[in-house]
Scaffold this motif. Sequence first.
Motif, mmCIF file in Angstrom:
data_model
loop_
_atom_site.group_PDB
_atom_site.id
_atom_site.type_symbol
_atom_site.label_atom_id
_atom_site.label_comp_id
_atom_site.label_asym_id
_atom_site.label_seq_id
_atom_site.Cartn_x
_atom_site.Cartn_y
_atom_site.Cartn_z
ATOM 1 N N SER A 377 0.840 -1.192 0.000
ATOM 2 C CA SER A 377 0.000 0.000 0.000
ATOM 3 C C SER A 377 0.879 1.248 0.000
ATOM 4 O O SER A 377 1.867 1.318 0.736
ATOM 5 C CB SER A 377 -0.925 0.004 1.221
ATOM 6 O OG SER A 377 -1.823 -1.085 1.170
ATOM 7 N N MET A 379 2.283 4.852 0.768
ATOM 8 C CA MET A 379 2.297 5.899 1.792
ATOM 9 C C MET A 379 2.850 7.158 1.131
ATOM 10 O O MET A 379 3.978 7.168 0.633
ATOM 11 C CB MET A 379 3.136 5.470 2.990
ATOM 12 C CG MET A 379 2.598 4.219 3.681
ATOM 13 S SD MET A 379 3.517 3.798 5.179
ATOM 14 C CE MET A 379 2.992 5.131 6.267
ATOM 15 N N GLN A 380 2.054 8.213 1.112
ATOM 16 C CA GLN A 380 2.375 9.378 0.299
ATOM 17 C C GLN A 380 3.678 10.059 0.715
ATOM 18 O O GLN A 380 4.340 10.703 -0.100
ATOM 19 C CB GLN A 380 1.211 10.379 0.334
ATOM 20 C CG GLN A 380 -0.105 9.835 -0.179
ATOM 21 C CD GLN A 380 -0.019 9.314 -1.606
ATOM 22 O OE1 GLN A 380 0.715 9.851 -2.435
ATOM 23 N NE2 GLN A 380 -0.751 8.244 -1.887
ATOM 24 N N GLU A 381 4.064 9.922 1.985
ATOM 25 C CA GLU A 381 5.279 10.595 2.455
ATOM 26 C C GLU A 381 6.552 9.806 2.180
ATOM 27 O O GLU A 381 7.659 10.259 2.517
ATOM 28 C CB GLU A 381 5.181 10.902 3.951
ATOM 29 C CG GLU A 381 5.194 9.688 4.866
ATOM 30 C CD GLU A 381 3.816 9.109 5.123
ATOM 31 O OE1 GLU A 381 3.655 8.371 6.118
ATOM 32 O OE2 GLU A 381 2.888 9.387 4.322
ATOM 33 N N HIS A 382 6.430 8.644 1.567
ATOM 34 C CA HIS A 382 7.612 7.873 1.210
ATOM 35 C C HIS A 382 8.448 8.658 0.196
ATOM 36 O O HIS A 382 7.948 9.071 -0.849
ATOM 37 C CB HIS A 382 7.211 6.529 0.607
ATOM 38 C CG HIS A 382 8.369 5.714 0.108
ATOM 39 N ND1 HIS A 382 8.504 5.334 -1.203
ATOM 40 C CD2 HIS A 382 9.451 5.227 0.751
ATOM 41 C CE1 HIS A 382 9.610 4.635 -1.353
ATOM 42 N NE2 HIS A 382 10.207 4.552 -0.182
ATOM 43 N N LYS A 408 7.955 2.748 5.219
ATOM 44 C CA LYS A 408 6.946 3.286 4.309
ATOM 45 C C LYS A 408 6.934 2.543 2.971
ATOM 46 O O LYS A 408 6.352 3.018 1.998
ATOM 47 C CB LYS A 408 7.207 4.780 4.088
ATOM 48 C CG LYS A 408 7.342 5.575 5.390
ATOM 49 C CD LYS A 408 7.743 7.019 5.115
ATOM 50 C CE LYS A 408 8.174 7.726 6.398
ATOM 51 N NZ LYS A 408 7.143 7.702 7.442
ATOM 52 N N ASP A 581 -1.686 14.931 9.948
ATOM 53 C CA ASP A 581 -0.882 13.996 9.156
ATOM 54 C C ASP A 581 -0.370 14.661 7.879
ATOM 55 O O ASP A 581 -0.454 14.112 6.778
ATOM 56 C CB ASP A 581 -1.674 12.734 8.819
ATOM 57 C CG ASP A 581 -0.754 11.606 8.317
ATOM 58 O OD1 ASP A 581 0.467 11.674 8.588
ATOM 59 O OD2 ASP A 581 -1.271 10.677 7.654
ATOM 60 N N GLY A 615 -0.905 12.415 4.457
ATOM 61 C CA GLY A 615 -0.985 10.967 4.382
ATOM 62 C C GLY A 615 -2.258 10.515 3.689
ATOM 63 O O GLY A 615 -3.351 11.040 3.947
ATOM 64 N N ASN A 616 -2.097 9.557 2.772
ATOM 65 C CA ASN A 616 -3.206 8.929 2.060
ATOM 66 C C ASN A 616 -4.004 9.894 1.184
ATOM 67 O O ASN A 616 -5.135 9.602 0.804
ATOM 68 C CB ASN A 616 -4.168 8.225 3.026
ATOM 69 C CG ASN A 616 -4.906 7.084 2.343
ATOM 70 O OD1 ASN A 616 -4.330 6.373 1.515
ATOM 71 N ND2 ASN A 616 -6.179 6.910 2.669
#
Length: 682
Positions: A377, A379-382, A408, A581, A615-616
């Motif tokens: 899945s 994770m946008q902050e990766h 992440k 977040d 996030g997300n």
Amino acid sequence: MVFNIRDNDNRRVKTDYPRSIEKWKHVWIPMSDGAKLAATIWIPEDAHDNPVPALLEYLPYRKNDFTAIRDSARHPYFAGHGYASIRVDIRGTGDSDGVLLDEYLKQEQDDCLEVLDWIQEQPWSTGSVGMFGKSWGGFNSLQVAARKHPALKTIITLCSTDDRYADDVHYRGGNIMGQDMLWWASTMFAYNARPQDPTVVGDNWKTNWLDRLNTRPFVESWLSHQRRDDYWKHGSVSEEYTDVDIPVFAVSGWQDGYTDAVFRMLENLPNAKGLIGPWAHEFPEVAIPEPAIGFLQECLRWWDQWLKGIDTGIKEEPQLLSWIQDSELPEVTYEQRPGKWVADQTWPSTNVTNQSFWLSDGKLVQHVTDEEKTVISGMQEHGYYAGVFCPFGQPGDLPADQRLENGKSVIFTSDPLGETIELLGKPVFHADLSTDQENAILAVRLCDKAPTGESTLISWGMLNLTHRDSHEFPEPLEPGKRYNVEIGLDVLGQQIPAGHCLEVSVAPTYWPQAWPSPKPVTLSLYSGAETHLDLPVRTPQRKDASWQEHFERPEISEIMEREIIREEERTRDLIHDTINDAWTLYDYSDEGQRRLPENGMEYGSINKNTYTIKGNDPLSAKATCEWDLTVGRGAWQTRLKTYSEMTSDEETFYLTNTMTAFENEEEIFNKTWQKNIPRDHV
């Protein structure tokens, strides 16, 4: 982006040369349409009686102030060894006439051909010319070489690319470069708006300045071409490598953003040699990490061979010299990278063989495994700890310890290596996968994991999966359908010691390197024969030892006098708002302010960049870039303040660019450009 010369006790400053030199300031080179290009020429005093070959550096970065310090480090050096070393401002920049409307236009190349004509006609010229340059100057050296002007005999291209779409600051792997697309456009938005010098060009400077201030932001064109169409094919010598048939010396460093291109040029250009050190995006005689080398001496060997017909041994040397870096624990800044020089007679090299690792149950193994499904899945902050795409050697440019990223993404780790290996070339990741969306990213990181746990990023790559078959003709994914895809990671020259592990990270996000997919993505990765990593393993050669003392101590010319008005400062801060977040990276670079006693010019810049995401929520991605530039002299002072912003929804990108200009602190111009651009398979 700092153009300066770092202090270095190991560097020898040359003041005595075989030939006495003169510096000719404010030389005008006429164009056939009536425009004039501004040039500075360093030349042997006796060149009219004893003509010399010429060297051309052709840039948009202002020879009389912004690059004056760096120009003083090498142009006099070449002139003192028997060359006319010429520095020309591209049309629309510095004191040259006109406006610059985009990167690498045909007009830029056509003007350069006329510059070459002009050089041939000068009484001090033998008619033989070499071009050189780093980054923009490296790009246009290649592009002009493809135009086959008879005077251009050879080029030295540093930190450049042969493919403007696949391997530059705009797109990589079909992904929009989230950290660089807007930043580089904002940089040129500000740089292009700087005025001519009234003491050089006269009263018309103000009219020209207003024209430059009205230049549309380049990002509007760049973002309007989201696939590899004719816009990007123009200026990409990879379209027809055989057009570049003169000798090419291609140079880069492992920290540079353009190292891959060296390998492609060695494989495809008929007369190319390559050099890769540990360096960032800089000339190797002044670059970090150390070791810097006597690169100007190497340039002279190259020029003497191809412009003077002196046998310097260049022809017999291996096609590629490269620095294999020792394993190091992760640092965001390295002053040195221990390692060794190695030589490969040809590239591809017979010294390099492929070694494969398959992915299974969180492991990297050296045998094909049974199929299993791993669900990943996004994770946008990766990606926040990836560092910058193209380091210039500023503090904080490099990736942090990748343990900060590994939670992440999904990680596959090898057993500790039983023996030390050396990698040289391009890792390739093959994946059997499916996604739950029509539009998705695959990002892969390769890391060196120390026995104590630290994880150092050594290579990475990413692919917009709608571009899996073509960058020119992308196609949406069918959710749930399995695809076999291939990602080339960045080239590397790296030792991995016995006892260390290899780590492979897989994720469908990599912000801010890649602009996020329009919807959150879940990726399914299937182990088995198709999902594996190919590594280029180089067998050490006994002859490698003979290359360790090949390069001389770095030499440069005496640097021109400069006064520091304001010191440089750099910060990179990552903030996580845990309540909302929201993640925000603040990248601040005050490049200082200087005064040049030679001409009285004062110049400085401050750059602030912000990259935010929640996030997300991929649609929360936002990039903003601000510049504050000053150029002036005495009672004449100018200032530019710019603001650039990029956001998106599922269907559209939104751009805002604002320019404000001041003369002696009085606002004389303010304009905002706004443009909405449909998303095209990104």
